[in-house]
Scaffold this motif. Structure first.
Motif, PDB file in Angstrom:
ATOM      1  N   LYS A  30       3.644  24.364   3.216  1.00 57.86           N
ATOM      2  CA  LYS A  30       2.286  24.470   3.776  1.00 57.86           C
ATOM      3  C   LYS A  30       1.373  25.220   2.807  1.00 57.86           C
ATOM      4  O   LYS A  30       0.236  24.805   2.575  1.00 57.86           O
ATOM      5  CB  LYS A  30       2.341  25.187   5.125  1.00 57.86           C
ATOM      6  N   GLU A  31       1.868  26.318   2.232  1.00 58.77           N
ATOM      7  CA  GLU A  31       1.078  27.074   1.266  1.00 58.77           C
ATOM      8  C   GLU A  31       0.830  26.243   0.006  1.00 58.77           C
ATOM      9  O   GLU A  31      -0.265  26.267  -0.555  1.00 58.77           O
ATOM     10  CB  GLU A  31       1.780  28.379   0.896  1.00 58.77           C
ATOM     11  N   LYS A  32       1.845  25.509  -0.448  1.00 55.78           N
ATOM     12  CA  LYS A  32       1.687  24.659  -1.630  1.00 55.78           C
ATOM     13  C   LYS A  32       0.610  23.603  -1.379  1.00 55.78           C
ATOM     14  O   LYS A  32      -0.263  23.390  -2.221  1.00 55.78           O
ATOM     15  CB  LYS A  32       3.003  23.977  -1.981  1.00 55.78           C
ATOM     16  N   ALA A  33       0.677  22.966  -0.225  1.00 56.11           N
ATOM     17  CA  ALA A  33      -0.310  21.932   0.107  1.00 56.11           C
ATOM     18  C   ALA A  33      -1.717  22.525   0.152  1.00 56.11           C
ATOM     19  O   ALA A  33      -2.671  21.917  -0.348  1.00 56.11           O
ATOM     20  CB  ALA A  33       0.041  21.270   1.440  1.00 56.11           C
ATOM     21  N   ALA A  34      -1.866  23.711   0.727  1.00 53.41           N
ATOM     22  CA  ALA A  34      -3.177  24.352   0.817  1.00 53.41           C
ATOM     23  C   ALA A  34      -3.700  24.694  -0.572  1.00 53.41           C
ATOM     24  O   ALA A  34      -4.882  24.461  -0.880  1.00 53.41           O
ATOM     25  CB  ALA A  34      -3.089  25.611   1.678  1.00 53.41           C
ATOM     26  N   PHE A  35      -2.835  25.237  -1.426  1.00 58.85           N
ATOM     27  CA  PHE A  35      -3.241  25.578  -2.786  1.00 58.85           C
ATOM     28  C   PHE A  35      -3.660  24.331  -3.563  1.00 58.85           C
ATOM     29  O   PHE A  35      -4.726  24.291  -4.168  1.00 58.85           O
ATOM     30  CB  PHE A  35      -2.110  26.292  -3.529  1.00 58.85           C
ATOM     31  N   LEU A  36      -2.826  23.303  -3.547  1.00 57.17           N
ATOM     32  CA  LEU A  36      -3.112  22.096  -4.322  1.00 57.17           C
ATOM     33  C   LEU A  36      -4.353  21.367  -3.810  1.00 57.17           C
ATOM     34  O   LEU A  36      -5.139  20.841  -4.600  1.00 57.17           O
ATOM     35  CB  LEU A  36      -1.908  21.156  -4.325  1.00 57.17           C
ATOM     36  N   GLU A  37      -4.557  21.368  -2.496  1.00 56.62           N
ATOM     37  CA  GLU A  37      -5.750  20.735  -1.935  1.00 56.62           C
ATOM     38  C   GLU A  37      -7.008  21.459  -2.418  1.00 56.62           C
ATOM     39  O   GLU A  37      -7.976  20.825  -2.844  1.00 56.62           O
ATOM     40  CB  GLU A  37      -5.690  20.741  -0.415  1.00 56.62           C
ATOM     41  N   ALA A  38      -6.988  22.793  -2.363  1.00 56.72           N
ATOM     42  CA  ALA A  38      -8.151  23.563  -2.812  1.00 56.72           C
ATOM     43  C   ALA A  38      -8.370  23.384  -4.310  1.00 56.72           C
ATOM     44  O   ALA A  38      -9.501  23.153  -4.760  1.00 56.72           O
ATOM     45  CB  ALA A  38      -7.954  25.045  -2.481  1.00 56.72           C
TER      46      ALA A  38
END
Length: 113
Positions: A30-38
């Motif tokens: 979830k954190e990886k997805a949030a970082f990569l999306e931003a």
């Protein structure tokens, strides 16, 4: 009731920068997805989408290239301060990239002081 569109633009930008910074050393999917999306959103070039990073910055009177340069410098500084993060981030993307923009695009190829 009047709603200033720049209020929403500030909130979008603030949320993206916060997600980018908070999740850079992610430990969960979830954190990886949030970082990569931003990161992808902030470093995407040439989007004509109304809520693109470039359009949001221009609405707020911020130079998007200057903002990207600052975000990229911040990321490199944090990776330098946290050496384990360098190898972690380099392996973080399936395509092998560590950022949506190359460091050389902003003259950030040298060592950090």
């Amino acid at each position: 009731l009047y709603v200033d569109p720049s209020d929403d633009a500030w909130e979008v930008l603030r949320d993206a920068v916060d997600s980018f910074q908070r999740n850079m050393f992610y430990r969960t999917g979830k954190e990886k997805a949030a970082f990569l999306e931003a990161e992808d959103w902030m470093f995407e070039e040439g989007s004509d989408w109304v809520f693109s990073f470039q359009n949001i910055c221009e609405t707020l009177g911020i130079d998007p290239h200057y903002q990207r340069k600052g975000l990229n410098a911040w990321k490199r500084r944090k990776l330098h301060e946290h050496p384990a993060g360098v190898s972690f981030q380099q392996a973080s993307r399936e395509d092998g990239s560590t950022s949506g923009v190359s460091d050389s695009a902003f003259g950030l190829t040298g060592p950090l002081d």
